[in-house]
Motif scaffolding. Structure first.
Motif, PDB file in Angstrom:
ATOM      1  N   GLY A 182       2.549  -3.092  11.741  1.00  0.00           N
ATOM      2  CA  GLY A 182       1.997  -4.099  10.764  1.00  0.00           C
ATOM      3  C   GLY A 182       2.323  -5.526  11.237  1.00  0.00           C
ATOM      4  O   GLY A 182       1.410  -6.163  10.665  1.00  0.00           O
ATOM      5  N   CYS A 198       0.981  -1.245  -0.081  1.00  0.00           N
ATOM      6  CA  CYS A 198       0.095  -0.066  -0.015  1.00  0.00           C
ATOM      7  C   CYS A 198       0.910   1.170  -0.077  1.00  0.00           C
ATOM      8  O   CYS A 198       2.043   1.204   0.237  1.00  0.00           O
ATOM      9  N   MET A 244      -2.277  -8.560   3.912  1.00  0.00           N
ATOM     10  CA  MET A 244      -2.913  -7.121   3.500  1.00  0.00           C
ATOM     11  C   MET A 244      -3.301  -6.554   4.836  1.00  0.00           C
ATOM     12  O   MET A 244      -3.368  -5.127   4.962  1.00  0.00           O
ATOM     13  N   THR A 245      -3.763  -7.410   6.068  1.00  0.00           N
ATOM     14  CA  THR A 245      -3.911  -6.655   7.204  1.00  0.00           C
ATOM     15  C   THR A 245      -2.505  -5.821   7.735  1.00  0.00           C
ATOM     16  O   THR A 245      -2.699  -5.024   8.143  1.00  0.00           O
ATOM     17  N   MET A 250      -4.398   7.175   2.305  1.00  0.00           N
ATOM     18  CA  MET A 250      -3.585   5.638   2.510  1.00  0.00           C
ATOM     19  C   MET A 250      -4.509   5.393   1.161  1.00  0.00           C
ATOM     20  O   MET A 250      -5.603   5.269   0.993  1.00  0.00           O
ATOM     21  N   THR A 251      -3.581   4.862   0.356  1.00  0.00           N
ATOM     22  CA  THR A 251      -4.151   4.183  -1.020  1.00  0.00           C
ATOM     23  C   THR A 251      -3.516   2.939  -1.560  1.00  0.00           C
ATOM     24  O   THR A 251      -2.288   2.319  -0.957  1.00  0.00           O
ATOM     25  N   VAL A 281      -4.181  -0.282  -1.518  1.00  0.00           N
ATOM     26  CA  VAL A 281      -3.926  -1.547  -0.752  1.00  0.00           C
ATOM     27  C   VAL A 281      -4.313  -2.676  -1.486  1.00  0.00           C
ATOM     28  O   VAL A 281      -5.440  -2.823  -2.108  1.00  0.00           O
ATOM     29  N   ARG A 282      -3.394  -3.711  -1.786  1.00  0.00           N
ATOM     30  CA  ARG A 282      -3.751  -4.683  -2.731  1.00  0.00           C
ATOM     31  C   ARG A 282      -2.591  -5.888  -2.526  1.00  0.00           C
ATOM     32  O   ARG A 282      -1.578  -5.624  -2.038  1.00  0.00           O
ATOM     33  N   THR A 335      -2.140  -2.822   5.801  1.00  0.00           N
ATOM     34  CA  THR A 335      -3.147  -1.763   5.961  1.00  0.00           C
ATOM     35  C   THR A 335      -2.856  -1.128   7.408  1.00  0.00           C
ATOM     36  O   THR A 335      -3.166   0.093   7.749  1.00  0.00           O
ATOM     37  N   GLY A 384       0.066   1.315   7.521  1.00  0.00           N
ATOM     38  CA  GLY A 384      -0.436   2.512   6.742  1.00  0.00           C
ATOM     39  C   GLY A 384      -1.330   3.074   8.032  1.00  0.00           C
ATOM     40  O   GLY A 384      -1.147   4.607   7.865  1.00  0.00           O
ATOM     41  N   LEU A 385      -2.265   2.664   8.540  1.00  0.00           N
ATOM     42  CA  LEU A 385      -3.086   3.500   9.643  1.00  0.00           C
ATOM     43  C   LEU A 385      -2.059   4.177  10.615  1.00  0.00           C
ATOM     44  O   LEU A 385      -2.416   5.019  11.104  1.00  0.00           O
TER      45      LEU A 385
END
Length: 228
Positions: A131, A101, A185-186, A208-209, A211-212, A189, A192-193
Motif C-alpha cells: 500500500g 476499503c 486511495m491508491t 474487495m469493496t 474503496v472511498r 486499493t 487490498g489487491l
C-alpha cells in the motif's frame, strides 16, 4: 409530374448520428434544410413551432460554456479533450487525505490469515508495504494524476471478526500545489489487491469493496469529511 421521395428515417439518422469523432452539425442541418426546400418549394419556416428544434449554443462552444459551471471537470479542456491540469499558479499548502476499503475474506480464509498459515506468508505485513509503495506510484498509474513529493504515507490493516474481513485505512500527506486523495486511495486499493493475491490460493471468492475517500484537508476546497 415529378414526385420527390422524402428522406427516410434511416438516412436522417445516419446523417445526424454519424460515428465520426467530431460531427459537423452545422453542415448536416444546412443539408437537411436544402432538402426540405427542394421538396416543398421554399425554405423551412423560421418561426417557433412544436416540431422546431432551437439550438442557442453551438456544439463547439458547449464545452467552453460548461467550463464556467461550478464543480466542472478540471481534466476536460476547452475543446472537450483530456488534459493534465496546470497547477503552477497555485501555492503550496499542507494537504492530507485518508481513504479506506474492506476486503471480505470469508471464515475459512480469515482463520488462515489470523493464524498466519498461508503459504505466501504474513498477509497483513506484505499488504501494508504494498500500500505504501502504491501511494508513491499513483502518478505513474493514473494518466492525469500529478507526480508529487509525499511527506508521509501510513497504511493500517485490521482483521474484523464481525464479517470476516480486513479493514484497510490509508493516509497520505504532502505540502504541494495539488491534493493527495489519489495517493491515499491508491494505497488502500493496492493493499487490498495484495491481500487478495496473498489469499487467492485458499479462495477465489474474496471480495474487495467500499474503496472511498474518508477525509481530506488543504487546498482551495479546504477540509472535507465523509458524512455517513
Amino acid at each position: 409530374m415529378i414526385i420527390r421521395r422524402l428522406p427516410t428515417a434511416f438516412s436522417l439518422s445516419r446523417r445526424f448520428f454519424s460515428s465520426k469523432n467530431t460531427p459537423d452539425f452545422s453542415s448536416s442541418i444546412a443539408e437537411f434544410n436544402k432538402e426540405l426546400e427542394d421538396i416543398f418549394g421554399g425554405p423551412p419556416a423560421s418561426g417557433p413551432s412544436d416540431s422546431s428544434v432551437s439550438c442557442s449554443v453551438s456544439p463547439e462552444n458547449l464545452v467552453t460554456e460548461l467550463s464556467d459551471v461550478p464543480g466542472k471537470l478540471t481534466h476536460v479542456g476547452s475543446h472537450g479533450k483530456a488534459q493534465m491540469v496546470d497547477v503552477s499558479p497555485k501555492e503550496d499548502t499542507k494537504r492530507t487525505a485518508i481513504a479506506s476499503c474492506k476486503v471480505i475474506l470469508g471464515k475459512k480464509v480469515f482463520d488462515l490469515v489470523s493464524a498466519n498459515q498461508l503459504a505466501k506468508g504474513d498477509v497483513l505485513s506484505v499488504a501494508k508495504i504494498a500500500g505504501i509503495m502504491g501511494a508513491k506510484h499513483a502518478g505513474n498509474l493514473i494518466p492525469l494524476c500529478h507526480n508529487i513529493c509525499l511527506s508521509h504515507v501510513h497504511v493500517d490493516l485490521a482483521l474484523n471478526p464481525s464479517d470476516y474481513s480486513v479493514d484497510i485505512q490509508g493516509e497520505a500527506s504532502t505540502t504541494a500545489k495539488t491534493g493527495v486523495e489519489m495517493e491515499a486511495m491508491t494505497a488502500v486499493t493496492v493493499a487490498g489487491l495484495t491481500v487478495y493475491d496473498m489469499c487467492k490460493a485458499a479462495s477465489k471468492n474474496i471480495e474487495m469493496t467500499n474503496v472511498r475517500l474518508e477525509r481530506k484537508t488543504g487546498g482551495k476546497s479546504g477540509e472535507w469529511t465523509r458524512k455517513e
